[in-house]
Write a protein that holds these residues in place. Structure first.
Motif, mmCIF file in Angstrom:
data_model
loop_
_atom_site.group_PDB
_atom_site.id
_atom_site.type_symbol
_atom_site.label_atom_id
_atom_site.label_comp_id
_atom_site.label_asym_id
_atom_site.label_seq_id
_atom_site.Cartn_x
_atom_site.Cartn_y
_atom_site.Cartn_z
ATOM 1 N N ASP A 31 17.122 40.483 37.439
ATOM 2 C CA ASP A 31 18.415 39.338 36.841
ATOM 3 C C ASP A 31 17.752 38.477 37.351
ATOM 4 O O ASP A 31 17.346 37.761 38.312
ATOM 5 N N LEU A 32 17.596 37.544 36.183
ATOM 6 C CA LEU A 32 17.482 35.881 35.934
ATOM 7 C C LEU A 32 18.075 35.169 36.324
ATOM 8 O O LEU A 32 19.213 35.184 35.126
ATOM 9 N N VAL A 33 17.613 33.785 36.940
ATOM 10 C CA VAL A 33 19.466 33.186 36.769
ATOM 11 C C VAL A 33 18.408 32.113 35.422
ATOM 12 O O VAL A 33 17.588 31.075 35.131
ATOM 13 N N ILE A 34 19.737 31.689 34.715
ATOM 14 C CA ILE A 34 19.660 30.917 33.601
ATOM 15 C C ILE A 34 20.823 29.489 34.521
ATOM 16 O O ILE A 34 20.201 28.355 34.249
ATOM 17 N N MET A 52 23.400 34.533 33.510
ATOM 18 C CA MET A 52 21.884 35.152 34.262
ATOM 19 C C MET A 52 21.501 35.830 32.738
ATOM 20 O O MET A 52 22.320 35.885 31.399
ATOM 21 N N ILE A 53 19.630 35.860 32.363
ATOM 22 C CA ILE A 53 19.602 36.994 31.631
ATOM 23 C C ILE A 53 19.121 38.245 32.588
ATOM 24 O O ILE A 53 18.733 38.412 33.865
ATOM 25 N N LEU A 72 21.288 40.037 26.702
ATOM 26 C CA LEU A 72 22.150 38.945 26.359
ATOM 27 C C LEU A 72 23.808 38.825 26.110
ATOM 28 O O LEU A 72 23.111 40.104 25.293
ATOM 29 N N GLU A 73 24.420 39.324 26.461
ATOM 30 C CA GLU A 73 25.563 38.834 26.369
ATOM 31 C C GLU A 73 25.545 38.181 24.885
ATOM 32 O O GLU A 73 26.513 38.725 23.919
ATOM 33 N N ASP A 74 25.626 37.411 24.978
ATOM 34 C CA ASP A 74 25.753 36.122 24.010
ATOM 35 C C ASP A 74 24.282 35.931 23.416
ATOM 36 O O ASP A 74 23.135 34.962 23.910
ATOM 37 N N LEU A 75 23.882 35.677 22.102
ATOM 38 C CA LEU A 75 22.610 34.662 21.294
ATOM 39 C C LEU A 75 23.123 33.537 21.925
ATOM 40 O O LEU A 75 21.685 32.932 22.005
ATOM 41 N N ASN A 76 23.996 32.985 22.091
ATOM 42 C CA ASN A 76 23.503 31.232 22.435
ATOM 43 C C ASN A 76 23.252 31.169 23.782
ATOM 44 O O ASN A 76 22.538 29.864 23.475
ATOM 45 N N THR A 77 23.662 32.340 24.583
ATOM 46 C CA THR A 77 22.355 32.104 26.037
ATOM 47 C C THR A 77 20.976 31.882 25.967
ATOM 48 O O THR A 77 20.398 31.768 26.633
ATOM 49 N N LEU A 78 20.158 32.081 24.961
ATOM 50 C CA LEU A 78 19.074 32.076 24.589
ATOM 51 C C LEU A 78 18.305 31.197 24.861
ATOM 52 O O LEU A 78 17.177 30.453 25.072
ATOM 53 N N GLU A 79 19.390 29.640 23.976
ATOM 54 C CA GLU A 79 18.661 28.091 24.565
ATOM 55 C C GLU A 79 18.578 27.939 25.631
ATOM 56 O O GLU A 79 17.247 27.157 25.935
ATOM 57 N N PRO A 80 19.649 27.896 26.164
ATOM 58 C CA PRO A 80 19.395 27.658 27.446
ATOM 59 C C PRO A 80 18.356 28.307 28.409
ATOM 60 O O PRO A 80 16.897 27.951 29.234
ATOM 61 N N PHE A 81 18.522 29.645 28.098
ATOM 62 C CA PHE A 81 17.044 30.301 28.973
ATOM 63 C C PHE A 81 16.015 29.857 28.598
ATOM 64 O O PHE A 81 14.870 30.200 29.096
ATOM 65 N N ALA A 82 15.952 29.465 26.548
ATOM 66 C CA ALA A 82 14.647 29.360 26.427
ATOM 67 C C ALA A 82 13.700 27.919 27.318
ATOM 68 O O ALA A 82 12.844 27.534 28.129
ATOM 69 N N ALA A 83 15.088 26.907 27.597
ATOM 70 C CA ALA A 83 14.563 26.151 27.809
ATOM 71 C C ALA A 83 14.117 25.791 29.434
ATOM 72 O O ALA A 83 14.095 24.565 30.291
ATOM 73 N N ARG A 84 14.601 26.557 29.943
ATOM 74 C CA ARG A 84 14.461 26.532 31.402
ATOM 75 C C ARG A 84 13.244 27.635 31.748
ATOM 76 O O ARG A 84 12.314 27.861 32.721
ATOM 77 N N TYR A 85 12.646 28.898 30.592
ATOM 78 C CA TYR A 85 11.783 29.746 30.825
ATOM 79 C C TYR A 85 10.525 29.471 29.911
ATOM 80 O O TYR A 85 9.595 29.948 30.414
#
Length: 186
Positions: A31-34, A52-53, A72-85
């Motif tokens: 697991d990776l921290v978002i 986290m993802i 991801l539980e929620d697709l909206n978490t994809l945006e902060p994931f992409a911003a970080r990784y």
């Protein structure tokens, strides 16, 4: 090395597999921290991550991610994931995101990375990848955990997903209120 920098920056929350799979090739499952949790003042440790993802399967070559899958539980978490990784992804990398709150597969491009998003309300990313790539457990017999990730990533040419390509705003509008289903002992 990419995984060493993730570890040094506290981005690895859980690690099942983390190591070299060859010269400049790194393999990871975990697991990776978002978004970090708050700092606990008394003990000077961090609380669990806010976002986290999970169930990540990652292969990096020369410090760039060439294959990635996660949950991801929620697709909206994809945006902060992409911003970080997103800056860690190689051009043309395969990126598969299993997500609870979507009804149909879609492709979403964020920060230069195209993520194939697939609905999944129950199950495990690793098992889903094995099924979609037609990999049997016997195909992995005798391989190290890192080699197994290489085998899965090498089979990614078998991944074919239908679904429209959307920008993040349009993809976000297609989410639903579904939540992860859990089962087990009562």
């Amino acid at each position: 090395m990419l995984l060493e920098s993730y570890k040094a920056n506290g981005l690895i929350w859980l690690s099942n597999v983390s190591g070299l799979a060859g010269d400049q090739i790194e393999a990871f499952r975990g697991d990776l921290v978002i978004e970090f949790g708050e700092m606990h003042e008394a003990s000077q440790t961090r609380n669990p991550p806010k976002k986290m993802i999970e169930q990540v399967v990652l292969l990096a070559d020369g410090g760039k991610i060439s294959f990635f899958a996660g949950f991801l539980e929620d697709l909206n978490t994809l945006e902060p994931f992409a911003a970080r990784y997103a800056g860690d992804f190689a051009d043309g990398a395969t990126a598969v995101i299993y997500c609870v709150n979507i009804d149909e597969p879609m492709k979403v491009t964020l920060d230069g990375v195209t993520f194939t998003c697939i609905p999944m309300s129950e199950g495990l990313v690793w098992n889903e990848l094995m099924d979609r790539l037609y990999i049997e457990k016997s195909d992995l017999k005798g391989q190290s955990p890192e080699q197994k990730i290489i085998t899965v990533a090498a089979a990614r040419g078998e991944l074919s997903f239908k679904g429209e390509t959307l920008d993040f705003v349009a993809a976000s509008a297609k989410t639903n209120a579904a939540v992860r289903e859990f089962s087990g002992a009562i």
